[in-house]
Write an enzyme that holds these catalytic residues in place. Structure first.
Site, short mmCIF file in Angstrom:
data_model
loop_
_atom_site.label_atom_id
_atom_site.label_comp_id
_atom_site.label_asym_id
_atom_site.label_seq_id
_atom_site.Cartn_x
_atom_site.Cartn_y
_atom_site.Cartn_z
N SER A 239 34.87 39.83 27.06
CA SER A 239 35.47 39.60 28.38
C SER A 239 36.19 38.26 28.34
CB SER A 239 34.44 39.69 29.50
OG SER A 239 33.65 38.54 29.56
N ASP B 20 41.20 38.08 26.97
CA ASP B 20 41.83 38.17 28.29
C ASP B 20 42.66 39.44 28.29
OD1 ASP B 20 43.07 38.07 30.68
OD2 ASP B 20 44.04 36.13 30.38
N ARG C 36 43.11 47.18 34.18
CA ARG C 36 42.38 48.45 34.15
C ARG C 36 43.19 49.61 33.56
NH1 ARG C 36 39.10 49.32 39.64
NH2 ARG C 36 38.20 50.96 38.35
N SER D 182 36.89 54.40 36.19
CA SER D 182 37.69 54.39 37.42
C SER D 182 36.80 54.06 38.61
CB SER D 182 38.44 55.71 37.58
OG SER D 182 37.56 56.80 37.75
N1 LIG Z 1 30.74 47.89 41.13
C1 LIG Z 1 31.11 49.00 41.70
O1 LIG Z 1 30.57 49.42 42.73
C2 LIG Z 1 32.23 49.78 41.09
C3 LIG Z 1 32.56 51.02 41.63
C4 LIG Z 1 33.60 51.73 41.07
C5 LIG Z 1 34.31 51.20 40.03
N2 LIG Z 1 33.98 49.98 39.53
C6 LIG Z 1 34.78 49.45 38.43
O2 LIG Z 1 33.94 49.39 37.29
C7 LIG Z 1 34.30 48.25 36.49
C8 LIG Z 1 33.08 47.37 36.29
O3 LIG Z 1 32.57 47.00 37.56
P1 LIG Z 1 31.37 45.97 37.73
O4 LIG Z 1 30.87 46.09 39.10
O5 LIG Z 1 30.45 46.13 36.58
O6 LIG Z 1 32.18 44.60 37.65
P2 LIG Z 1 31.83 43.15 37.07
O7 LIG Z 1 30.36 42.90 36.95
O8 LIG Z 1 32.67 42.21 37.87
O9 LIG Z 1 32.38 43.24 35.60
C9 LIG Z 1 33.74 43.19 35.34
C10 LIG Z 1 33.89 42.79 33.88
O10 LIG Z 1 35.28 42.66 33.64
C11 LIG Z 1 35.50 41.43 32.98
N3 LIG Z 1 36.85 40.99 33.25
C12 LIG Z 1 37.41 40.63 34.44
N4 LIG Z 1 38.68 40.23 34.25
C13 LIG Z 1 38.92 40.36 32.91
C14 LIG Z 1 40.04 40.09 32.09
N5 LIG Z 1 41.19 39.61 32.59
N6 LIG Z 1 39.94 40.34 30.76
C15 LIG Z 1 38.79 40.82 30.23
N7 LIG Z 1 37.70 41.08 30.96
C16 LIG Z 1 37.77 40.85 32.29
C17 LIG Z 1 34.41 40.50 33.54
O11 LIG Z 1 34.11 39.40 32.69
P3 LIG Z 1 34.87 37.97 32.71
O12 LIG Z 1 34.81 37.45 34.10
O13 LIG Z 1 34.12 37.16 31.71
O14 LIG Z 1 36.26 38.24 32.24
C18 LIG Z 1 33.24 41.45 33.56
O15 LIG Z 1 32.66 41.54 32.26
C19 LIG Z 1 35.44 47.55 37.23
O16 LIG Z 1 36.66 48.00 36.70
C20 LIG Z 1 35.25 48.02 38.66
O17 LIG Z 1 36.46 47.97 39.40
C21 LIG Z 1 32.96 49.27 40.03
#
Ligand SMILES: NC(=O)c1ccc[n+]([C@@H]2O[C@H](COP(=O)([O-])OP(=O)(O)OC[C@H]3O[C@@H](n4cnc5c(N)ncnc54)[C@H](OP(=O)(O)O)[C@@H]3O)[C@@H](O)[C@H]2O)c1
Length: 243
Positions: A38, A66, A115, A138
């Protein structure tokens, strides 16, 4: 039951949330190597430590990437070498929602870059062992958009088309491509926002609670292990679309 023994699993976005859950589940499923990546070096290092603290047999490595930078994605693909499975979880719409503020055009544009283009570029540059797979992530907002979330619905809907297209493109190389559409999981929200969303989940899902990372991770593990599925989407959302 199939395991991930002798497999290398890469989790982009593995430093927290669903990605961390998939990295841990891969180790529990006996993956030989798990690489998490990440953009934030200290978050990667802490997540590697947390994974290693489980004292599971596989090797854990961290990489800083990144995903907004196409050249960095290509370098990353070269650094990790030939792998078995890549799960792409990186995304930052969730972070913007943490504040409760309406996402801006810039945030949506950046979300699309990370994404949509991120996994596309990695799919073009990564090298897979035969039988390998790529899994995109997604959400539910394309099937059941909340008011004001139309750009997010568009980003997420685009990922389904991308998954199908990539499954056709990568099939000749013996690589499968699938999509997981998770529902609500808000590990990183403040207690106040968790309470707010938990109440909304009670009224909008058949299973009246948010999901656990380990429950959502099961879908990714299935898609890695089942060699007879490609171009498909698995919804793991507690029955959100039926209420
Ligand atoms: N949580 C939900 O309820 C939910 C529901 C539907 C879909 N989703 C999707 O599922 C995915 C994961 O969700 P999550 O809740 O597990 O989110 P999260 O805990 O915020 O994890 C997101 C990950 O993406 C990384 N990231 C962010 N910007 C980045 C970049 N520019 N380059 C590389 N890595 C990057 C973050 O690490 P760093 O900050 O270190 O980069 C982190 O490891 C996301 O795409 C989210 O939109 C989530």
């Amino acid at each position: 039951m199939a395991t991930l023994q002798n497999k290398t699993v890469v989790v982009v976005g593995g430093s927290s949330g669903i990605g961390f859950g998939v990295a841990l589940a891969s180790l529990q499923s006996l993956a030989s190597v798990v690489i998490i990546a990440s953009s934030n070096a200290s978050r990667v290092a802490k997540a590697v430590e947390r994974l290693q603290s489980h004292k599971l047999p596989g090797e854990v490595r961290g990489e800083v990437l990144d995903a907004k930078d196409p050249a960095a994605i290509k370098d990353f693909a070269a650094r990790i070498g030939v792998v078995d499975h890549i799960a792409w979880m990186s995304g930052d719409i969730g972070q913007s929602l943490l504040s409760g503020a309406a996402p801006t055009e810039e945030i949506y544009s950046s979300a699309f870059t990370v994404r949509f283009w991120g996994p596309f570029i990695l799919a073009q540059s990564a090298k897979f062992h035969p039988g390998g797979s790529l899994i995109l992530t997604s959400g539910t907002v394309d099937m059941k958009p909340s008011p004001g979330m139309s750009p997010a619905a568009g980003v997420v809907a685009g990922l389904e088309g991308l998954t199908k297209g990539l499954s056709v493109d990568l099939a000749p190389a013996g690589v499968r491509v699938n999509l997981v559409a998770p529902g609500a999981f808000w590990d990183h929200f403040s207690e106040e926002r968790k309470e707010h969303f938990s109440r909304s989940v009670e009224n909008s899902q058949l299973i009246k609670r948010i999901g656990a990372p380990s429950e959502i991770a099961e879908a990714y593990l299935f898609l890695m292990k089942c060699a007879y599925i490609t171009g498909e989407r698995i919804n793991v959302n507690g029955g959100r679309t039926l209420v």
